[in-house]
Design a protein around this motif. Structure first.
Motif, short mmCIF file in Angstrom:
data_model
loop_
_atom_site.label_atom_id
_atom_site.label_comp_id
_atom_site.label_asym_id
_atom_site.label_seq_id
_atom_site.Cartn_x
_atom_site.Cartn_y
_atom_site.Cartn_z
N ASP A 187 -10.32 6.88 24.47
CA ASP A 187 -10.75 6.25 23.22
C ASP A 187 -9.51 5.87 22.40
O ASP A 187 -8.85 6.74 21.84
CB ASP A 187 -11.63 7.25 22.44
CG ASP A 187 -12.10 6.70 21.10
OD1 ASP A 187 -11.78 5.53 20.79
OD2 ASP A 187 -12.77 7.45 20.37
N ASN A 212 -12.28 1.13 22.27
CA ASN A 212 -12.69 2.04 21.21
C ASN A 212 -14.22 1.93 21.13
O ASN A 212 -14.83 1.16 21.88
CB ASN A 212 -11.98 1.74 19.88
CG ASN A 212 -12.24 0.32 19.39
OD1 ASN A 212 -13.32 -0.23 19.60
ND2 ASN A 212 -11.25 -0.28 18.74
N LYS A 213 -14.81 2.71 20.21
CA LYS A 213 -16.28 2.72 20.18
C LYS A 213 -16.85 1.34 19.85
O LYS A 213 -17.86 0.92 20.40
CB LYS A 213 -16.76 3.75 19.15
CG LYS A 213 -16.53 5.17 19.61
CD LYS A 213 -16.83 6.17 18.53
CE LYS A 213 -16.29 7.53 18.94
NZ LYS A 213 -16.15 8.46 17.83
N ARG A 214 -16.15 0.63 18.94
CA ARG A 214 -16.71 -0.64 18.49
C ARG A 214 -16.70 -1.69 19.59
O ARG A 214 -17.71 -2.34 19.87
CB ARG A 214 -15.95 -1.13 17.26
CG ARG A 214 -16.89 -1.71 16.23
CD ARG A 214 -16.23 -2.09 14.95
NE ARG A 214 -14.88 -2.58 15.16
CZ ARG A 214 -13.90 -2.42 14.27
NH1 ARG A 214 -14.13 -1.81 13.16
NH2 ARG A 214 -12.70 -2.92 14.51
N GLY A 217 -19.02 -0.71 22.55
CA GLY A 217 -20.43 -0.90 22.16
C GLY A 217 -20.81 -2.37 22.20
O GLY A 217 -21.89 -2.73 22.69
N PHE A 230 -22.52 7.32 20.97
CA PHE A 230 -21.21 7.86 21.33
C PHE A 230 -21.14 9.34 20.99
O PHE A 230 -21.69 9.80 19.99
CB PHE A 230 -20.10 7.12 20.59
CG PHE A 230 -19.93 5.71 21.05
CD1 PHE A 230 -19.22 5.42 22.19
CD2 PHE A 230 -20.50 4.65 20.34
CE1 PHE A 230 -19.08 4.12 22.63
CE2 PHE A 230 -20.36 3.34 20.77
CZ PHE A 230 -19.65 3.08 21.92
N LEU A 280 -13.91 9.29 24.99
CA LEU A 280 -15.25 9.17 24.42
C LEU A 280 -16.28 9.24 25.53
O LEU A 280 -15.98 8.97 26.70
CB LEU A 280 -15.39 7.88 23.63
CG LEU A 280 -15.18 6.54 24.33
CD1 LEU A 280 -16.43 6.11 25.10
CD2 LEU A 280 -14.81 5.48 23.31
N ALA A 282 -19.97 7.53 26.16
CA ALA A 282 -20.96 6.55 25.69
C ALA A 282 -22.21 6.66 26.56
O ALA A 282 -22.11 6.77 27.79
CB ALA A 282 -20.40 5.13 25.77
#
Ligand SMILES: [Zn+2]
Length: 286
Positions: A187, A212-214, A217, A230, A280, A282
């Motif tokens: 991440d 990264n998460k954004r 996603g 997440f 991370l 997901a």
């Protein structure tokens, strides 16, 4: 320089160079990647016979296997409870530790693995009809394994593939409606990345992308996944294992520290402890 895999922005910012490879960040979505990607020859050398040495498998297969299985049990624990015989595909299954945990939980587990060494181990554990040695995009994949799965897992996998958008689109296709995808990956928005900067331990030549998460996603939703959630990834590690990692992947400040840890008494060094390592988890629905 090619456009971004996630947002198609042509704008990139140089970050740093490592072993003659340029690491860049997308000006649009922040996706980090190596550009241009390492050649097949460079990657083949990295993925050679000694790739799994970083696991310390040759020294202590049982201990390493148990740590991996605890981590994979945590990952599978975030998914809906499986009905007996639920078909699961693990991409980048290595030597099949996740598959062993999945079988124990009642899944009918299948493995996809590029290395012949890993695929051979999986065939030995689950039978040759439960492993495919190759890639999701191979024409012969569907005839080798069942065409549809309820669960697909990708642990430390998506950062290695040359085309993550295409790979995730294929995963969406092989998942039945309402199926579940689980991904673990470094991440780039994690506290450990912020703390270690360009010395972050996940920056390796074989890691072609750092999400990264954004932006992960966004990519998942682009290819048809919904309900993306997440979680921080808690890995079971011992101080011994961490020390071994920093011998194989030396880090200026952390390797001497890791060596000091390995001089602690044996019961302390071999106790499985939960660590977050800047990765991370997901989970998304198809
Ligand atoms: Zn982008």
């Amino acid at each position: 320089m090619s456009a971004c895999e996630v947002c198609a922005s042509p704008v990139t910012r140089p970050m740093f160079e490592k072993l003659a490879h340029q690491f860049v960040r997308c000006g649009g979505c922040g996706l980090e990647r190596i550009s241009p990607q390492p050649s097949n020859e460079t990657l083949a050398k990295i993925y050679g016979a000694h790739y799994y040495d970083a696991w310390g498998l040759h020294d202590n297969e049982d201990t390493v296997g148990n740590l991996k299985k605890r981590t994979f049990a945590y990952v599978l624990g975030k998914l809906p409870d499986p009905a007996p015989g639920t078909k699961l595909l693990d991409c980048g299954a290595a030597t099949g530790f996740l598959l062993e945990v999945a079988r124990r939980l009642g899944y009918d587990p299948y493995g996809l693995e590029l290395s012949e060494f890993g695929a051979g181990e999986i065939a030995r554990k689950l039978g040759p009809d439960h492993v495919y040695c190759g890639e999701l995009s191979d024409a012969s994949f569907a005839s080798a394994l069942p065409g549809e799965f309820r669960v697909i897992t990708m642990c430390d996998y998506i950062e290695h593939v040359r085309d993550p958008r295409h790979t995730l689109a294929l995963a969406r296709r092989w998942l039945g409606q309402g199926g579940t995808l689980a991904i673990t990956t470094p991440d780039a928005g994690s506290p450990s990345r912020r703390l270690l900067g360009t010395g972050w331990t996940h920056y390796k030549i074989e890691h072609l992308y750092y999400f990264n998460k954004r932006n992960l996603g966004r990519l998942l939703e682009d290819v048809g996944f919904t309900q993306v959630r997440f979680f921080p990834l808690w890995k079971s590690l011992t101080l011994d294992y961490i020390g071994h990692q920093f011998e194989v992947y030396p880090h200026g400040a952390l390797t001497p520290f890791a060596r000091a840890l390995r001089r602690l008494p044996q019961p302390v060094r071999t106790l499985p402890l939960p660590f977050t390592t800047g990765e991370l988890l997901a989970v998304a629905r198809a």
